[in-house]
Design a protein around this motif. Structure first.
Motif, PDB file in Angstrom:
ATOM      1  N   ALA A   1     -26.943   2.936 -28.266  1.00  0.00           N
ATOM      2  CA  ALA A   1     -26.677   3.743 -29.462  1.00  0.00           C
ATOM      3  C   ALA A   1     -26.710   5.232 -29.127  1.00  0.00           C
ATOM      4  O   ALA A   1     -25.900   6.006 -29.651  1.00  0.00           O
ATOM      5  N   LEU A   2     -27.625   5.646 -28.247  1.00  0.00           N
ATOM      6  CA  LEU A   2     -27.675   7.041 -27.817  1.00  0.00           C
ATOM      7  C   LEU A   2     -26.354   7.437 -27.174  1.00  0.00           C
ATOM      8  O   LEU A   2     -25.834   8.534 -27.407  1.00  0.00           O
ATOM      9  N   ARG A   3     -25.803   6.529 -26.367  1.00  0.00           N
ATOM     10  CA  ARG A   3     -24.529   6.812 -25.699  1.00  0.00           C
ATOM     11  C   ARG A   3     -23.382   6.927 -26.700  1.00  0.00           C
ATOM     12  O   ARG A   3     -22.507   7.789 -26.563  1.00  0.00           O
ATOM     13  N   VAL A   4     -23.383   6.068 -27.716  1.00  0.00           N
ATOM     14  CA  VAL A   4     -22.336   6.123 -28.742  1.00  0.00           C
ATOM     15  C   VAL A   4     -22.416   7.446 -29.500  1.00  0.00           C
ATOM     16  O   VAL A   4     -21.392   8.102 -29.747  1.00  0.00           O
ATOM     17  N   VAL A   5     -23.618   7.844 -29.879  1.00  0.00           N
ATOM     18  CA  VAL A   5     -23.794   9.108 -30.599  1.00  0.00           C
ATOM     19  C   VAL A   5     -23.359  10.278 -29.722  1.00  0.00           C
ATOM     20  O   VAL A   5     -22.652  11.181 -30.185  1.00  0.00           O
ATOM     21  N   ALA A   6     -23.751  10.272 -28.460  1.00  0.00           N
ATOM     22  CA  ALA A   6     -23.366  11.349 -27.545  1.00  0.00           C
ATOM     23  C   ALA A   6     -21.850  11.439 -27.411  1.00  0.00           C
ATOM     24  O   ALA A   6     -21.267  12.533 -27.447  1.00  0.00           O
ATOM     25  N   GLU A   7     -21.206  10.298 -27.272  1.00  0.00           N
ATOM     26  CA  GLU A   7     -19.743  10.282 -27.144  1.00  0.00           C
ATOM     27  C   GLU A   7     -19.077  10.789 -28.419  1.00  0.00           C
ATOM     28  O   GLU A   7     -18.140  11.581 -28.377  1.00  0.00           O
TER      29      GLU A   7
END
Length: 131
Positions: free
Chosen positions: A58-64
């Motif tokens: 989820a952190l990666r999705v938000v960052a992207e």
């Protein structure tokens, strides 16, 4: 101060539901084009509302979604104690104030009782019901 780390058990992926995606886009649109990274807190909150906690995918999705480095999103998620970094209990989330004034008023004793009843601090209980 406790060390906040991501859970060692992570899901394979994360995707916003259509409802959460619409809210995410709404939050992102509230900020000027050069400042959309300011939506990181509301997006992490949406993740937690949807999933119950904030996972590494989820952190990666938000960052992207916000065009920012993953480490910056990780810093925000680990700084704010309102974000749960591992699955929380199915019955309750137990939190006790640990600031200096609270400790002076006896919070240490309350923490000891909670640890005896529910297990180690900052971790899911063995039965999965309490965090």
């Amino acid at each position: 101060m406790s060390v906040r780390r991501l859970s060692p058990n992570q899901p394979d992926s994360f995707a916003f539901t259509p409802e959460s995606e619409a809210l995410a886009q709404w939050w992102i649109a509230k900020f000027p084009a050069a400042r959309q990274q300011s939506a990181v807190l509301p997006l992490l909150w949406l993740v937690q509302k949807q999933q119950g906690w904030v996972s590494e995918p989820a952190l990666r999705v938000v960052a992207e979604k916000l065009s920012m480095p993953v480490i910056r999103v990780y810093e925000v998620a680990t700084f704010y104690t309102m974000f749960m970094l591992e699955p929380v209990g199915s019955k309750a989330l137990v939190q006790v104030c640990g600031t200096t004034p609270c400790m002076l008023r006896g919070a240490g004793d309350l923490i000891a009782v909670c640890q005896k009843k529910f297990g180690n601090r900052d971790h899911l209980s063995a039965d999965g019901q309490f965090y």
